[in-house]
Motif scaffolding. Sequence first.
Motif, PDB file in Angstrom:
ATOM      1  N   LYS A 187      71.842  54.468  87.207  1.00 46.27           N
ATOM      2  CA  LYS A 187      70.805  55.247  86.519  1.00 46.27           C
ATOM      3  C   LYS A 187      69.542  55.365  87.378  1.00 46.27           C
ATOM      4  O   LYS A 187      68.722  56.251  87.166  1.00 46.27           O
ATOM      5  N   GLN A 188      69.409  54.423  88.330  1.00 48.39           N
ATOM      6  CA  GLN A 188      68.224  54.465  89.187  1.00 48.39           C
ATOM      7  C   GLN A 188      68.308  55.566  90.225  1.00 48.39           C
ATOM      8  O   GLN A 188      67.335  55.873  90.891  1.00 48.39           O
ATOM      9  N   GLU A 189      69.498  56.139  90.370  1.00 51.98           N
ATOM     10  CA  GLU A 189      69.679  57.152  91.421  1.00 51.98           C
ATOM     11  C   GLU A 189      69.549  58.568  90.895  1.00 51.98           C
ATOM     12  O   GLU A 189      69.551  59.523  91.656  1.00 51.98           O
ATOM     13  N   VAL A 190      69.509  58.711  89.576  1.00 53.96           N
ATOM     14  CA  VAL A 190      69.446  60.072  89.019  1.00 53.96           C
ATOM     15  C   VAL A 190      68.258  60.204  88.079  1.00 53.96           C
ATOM     16  O   VAL A 190      67.789  59.225  87.492  1.00 53.96           O
ATOM     17  N   GLN A 191      67.803  61.443  87.957  1.00 51.74           N
ATOM     18  CA  GLN A 191      66.710  61.705  87.031  1.00 51.74           C
ATOM     19  C   GLN A 191      67.266  62.128  85.675  1.00 51.74           C
ATOM     20  O   GLN A 191      68.378  62.660  85.583  1.00 51.74           O
ATOM     21  N   ASP A 192      66.505  61.868  84.639  1.00 49.51           N
ATOM     22  CA  ASP A 192      66.900  62.247  83.285  1.00 49.51           C
ATOM     23  C   ASP A 192      66.231  63.582  82.962  1.00 49.51           C
ATOM     24  O   ASP A 192      65.090  63.632  82.513  1.00 49.51           O
ATOM     25  N   GLU A 193      66.970  64.672  83.236  1.00 48.43           N
ATOM     26  CA  GLU A 193      66.372  66.007  83.143  1.00 48.43           C
ATOM     27  C   GLU A 193      65.886  66.336  81.730  1.00 48.43           C
ATOM     28  O   GLU A 193      64.851  66.975  81.549  1.00 48.43           O
ATOM     29  N   GLU A 194      66.657  65.891  80.738  1.00 50.65           N
ATOM     30  CA  GLU A 194      66.267  66.190  79.346  1.00 50.65           C
ATOM     31  C   GLU A 194      64.910  65.565  79.018  1.00 50.65           C
ATOM     32  O   GLU A 194      64.030  66.200  78.428  1.00 50.65           O
ATOM     33  N   LYS A 195      64.741  64.320  79.444  1.00 47.83           N
ATOM     34  CA  LYS A 195      63.479  63.637  79.141  1.00 47.83           C
ATOM     35  C   LYS A 195      62.338  64.136  80.028  1.00 47.83           C
ATOM     36  O   LYS A 195      61.189  64.066  79.628  1.00 47.83           O
ATOM     37  N   ILE A 196      62.685  64.614  81.226  1.00 51.87           N
ATOM     38  CA  ILE A 196      61.625  65.194  82.067  1.00 51.87           C
ATOM     39  C   ILE A 196      61.025  66.403  81.340  1.00 51.87           C
ATOM     40  O   ILE A 196      59.812  66.599  81.314  1.00 51.87           O
ATOM     41  N   LYS A 197      61.910  67.198  80.702  1.00 50.40           N
ATOM     42  CA  LYS A 197      61.403  68.362  79.949  1.00 50.40           C
ATOM     43  C   LYS A 197      60.518  67.907  78.788  1.00 50.40           C
ATOM     44  O   LYS A 197      59.501  68.514  78.486  1.00 50.40           O
ATOM     45  N   LYS A 198      60.936  66.819  78.139  1.00 53.16           N
ATOM     46  CA  LYS A 198      60.187  66.372  76.957  1.00 53.16           C
ATOM     47  C   LYS A 198      58.897  65.633  77.324  1.00 53.16           C
ATOM     48  O   LYS A 198      57.879  65.771  76.661  1.00 53.16           O
ATOM     49  N   TYR A 199      58.981  64.813  78.372  1.00 53.51           N
ATOM     50  CA  TYR A 199      57.867  63.885  78.627  1.00 53.51           C
ATOM     51  C   TYR A 199      57.131  64.143  79.946  1.00 53.51           C
ATOM     52  O   TYR A 199      56.154  63.455  80.243  1.00 53.51           O
ATOM     53  N   GLY A 200      57.607  65.134  80.713  1.00 56.53           N
ATOM     54  CA  GLY A 200      56.993  65.401  82.018  1.00 56.53           C
ATOM     55  C   GLY A 200      55.514  65.735  81.921  1.00 56.53           C
ATOM     56  O   GLY A 200      54.744  65.459  82.841  1.00 56.53           O
ATOM     57  N   HIS A 201      55.113  66.288  80.785  1.00 57.28           N
ATOM     58  CA  HIS A 201      53.699  66.703  80.667  1.00 57.28           C
ATOM     59  C   HIS A 201      52.752  65.505  80.730  1.00 57.28           C
ATOM     60  O   HIS A 201      51.596  65.654  81.136  1.00 57.28           O
ATOM     61  N   TYR A 202      53.237  64.330  80.347  1.00 58.31           N
ATOM     62  CA  TYR A 202      52.358  63.146  80.442  1.00 58.31           C
ATOM     63  C   TYR A 202      51.994  62.863  81.906  1.00 58.31           C
ATOM     64  O   TYR A 202      50.896  62.420  82.199  1.00 58.31           O
ATOM     65  N   TYR A 203      52.935  63.116  82.808  1.00 57.68           N
ATOM     66  CA  TYR A 203      52.648  62.938  84.235  1.00 57.68           C
ATOM     67  C   TYR A 203      51.596  63.957  84.691  1.00 57.68           C
ATOM     68  O   TYR A 203      50.678  63.637  85.438  1.00 57.68           O
ATOM     69  N   LEU A 204      51.797  65.191  84.233  1.00 62.54           N
ATOM     70  CA  LEU A 204      50.936  66.267  84.727  1.00 62.54           C
ATOM     71  C   LEU A 204      49.520  66.160  84.180  1.00 62.54           C
ATOM     72  O   LEU A 204      48.578  66.665  84.783  1.00 62.54           O
ATOM     73  N   GLU A 205      49.376  65.512  83.038  1.00 62.03           N
ATOM     74  CA  GLU A 205      48.033  65.343  82.461  1.00 62.03           C
ATOM     75  C   GLU A 205      47.259  64.226  83.158  1.00 62.03           C
ATOM     76  O   GLU A 205      46.070  64.065  82.927  1.00 62.03           O
ATOM     77  N   ALA A 206      47.959  63.434  83.989  1.00 62.04           N
ATOM     78  CA  ALA A 206      47.304  62.293  84.647  1.00 62.04           C
ATOM     79  C   ALA A 206      46.914  62.643  86.077  1.00 62.04           C
ATOM     80  O   ALA A 206      47.461  63.567  86.682  1.00 62.04           O
ATOM     81  N   GLN A 207      45.949  61.881  86.609  1.00 62.08           N
ATOM     82  CA  GLN A 207      45.597  62.014  88.032  1.00 62.08           C
ATOM     83  C   GLN A 207      46.284  60.918  88.845  1.00 62.08           C
ATOM     84  O   GLN A 207      46.578  61.104  90.020  1.00 62.08           O
ATOM     85  N   VAL A 208      46.492  59.789  88.180  1.00 62.41           N
ATOM     86  CA  VAL A 208      47.168  58.654  88.826  1.00 62.41           C
ATOM     87  C   VAL A 208      48.339  58.238  87.940  1.00 62.41           C
ATOM     88  O   VAL A 208      48.191  58.116  86.723  1.00 62.41           O
ATOM     89  N   ILE A 209      49.496  58.063  88.556  1.00 56.95           N
ATOM     90  CA  ILE A 209      50.684  57.600  87.820  1.00 56.95           C
ATOM     91  C   ILE A 209      51.045  56.239  88.380  1.00 56.95           C
ATOM     92  O   ILE A 209      51.269  56.096  89.590  1.00 56.95           O
ATOM     93  N   ALA A 210      51.073  55.250  87.509  1.00 57.22           N
ATOM     94  CA  ALA A 210      51.238  53.876  87.993  1.00 57.22           C
ATOM     95  C   ALA A 210      52.360  53.161  87.258  1.00 57.22           C
ATOM     96  O   ALA A 210      52.668  53.476  86.112  1.00 57.22           O
ATOM     97  N   GLY A 211      52.946  52.201  87.962  1.00 55.03           N
ATOM     98  CA  GLY A 211      53.948  51.355  87.314  1.00 55.03           C
ATOM     99  C   GLY A 211      55.218  51.238  88.118  1.00 55.03           C
ATOM    100  O   GLY A 211      55.269  51.569  89.307  1.00 55.03           O
TER     101      GLY A 211
END
Lengths: 303, 117
Positions: A187-211
């Motif tokens: 699972k670490q080698e692939v992206q979860d496209e469905e969740k990227i569509k649902k939750y990707g906006h949280y990344y775009l609203e940020a200036q720094v992504i950490a963790g």
Amino acid sequence: MKRVVSVSLGSSRRDHKVQVALFGEEFEISRQGTDGNFDQAIALLQELDGKVDAIGLGGIDVYLYAGKTRYVVQDGLKLMQAVHKTPVVDGSGLKSTLERETVYFLRQNTDLLPPKTKVLMVSAVDRFGMAEAFTSLDCEVTYGDLIFSAGIPYPISTLEELEEIAHKTLPDMCQLPFHMIYPTGKKQEVQDEEKIKKYGHYYLEAQVIAGDFHLIRRYLPLLKGQTIVTNTTTTEDVAFLREKGAGYLVTTTPEFQGRSFGTNVIEAIMVVLLQKPWPEITPDDYLNLLKQLDLKPRILKLN
Amino acid sequence: MAEHSEITASLRAFQEGYNKNKRLKKMNADWDRVVLVEANDIPSGHTLILRKGELTIQEGSPESPDVKIISDSETLADMFYGDITPTRPYLNGTLKVLGTEDDVVRLDFISLMIWGE
């Protein structure tokens, strides 16, 4: 030659071995992934026990923190308890010190983290020290623990609420198989496209992504120059982040021959250097050693 | 062994706990699911319906549930009353939750948010 091995539940494609000299001591540092195979990880730990100088546990946490409360991940504990002779660490002892220092370093030495910076922490209970540091520097932090670990689109915006929810849920959630709340193995080698569509906006609203890098990677959309603050990255990961449009990559752990190892590895090295039993090591011990080793975060401009 | 009426009462308590928790409703606003709750030691079936964050309960089994929760009547009643969390019976196999892993985690989370310490 001191030998430090990181046994990881992550993909074996990230395996690596380097030799470095620290304080005049030669270290062979290696990482062995078990592709999410828990039994294989146990067998490997038993095989290494007593034969190497320290072991790091990667791809899994043993201890999570919210405030002053520590929660024990049962699968992580099972791995730790498979080792009886060699010191074994999960990185949590060092994270609180190292990752706080990274955040302070960014404020003091760069223009990547001015006050009011919007920060998305994809998960904070695995690096509560970093979360506290961002908050103490007047950043506007969104904690994505529920979003990215439980699939619940509820951004947490205060440490108090994070602690409250952790108090209600983590004692039980920590007993679930770890793969249910964190991407392991393939699972670490692939992206979860469905969740990227649902939750990707949280990344775009940020200036720094950490963790945690694997969580960041799994749900990462195309970025617009955001800064990534994370721990373990390989050369391929750096290329991936560049392709995805990240502006800067900051890794909390230093680079050894092209890659930054996990905090568990650095903590394992420190345990060897400190020559003290792990339970007796204090945050000040780590802090002093960090200063002596002059370990600084790596900052890479990507785009 | 619990009776069907006890499971019904426990589900009502669960529904009450859920519906008075505005934050929980917000958290689940995106999660529309039909859940079967079925006892395997007595004839007892209930349907939990989550729509736009609201939880309703019906007597009887649904035709095509998204998730199935199956256990003995005592465990079901204890769990929905909050006397036990779902985690332990799930891990020891007493409780079967048939659905995606995400759905299993979400149901566990909802229960803990209602009844957790």
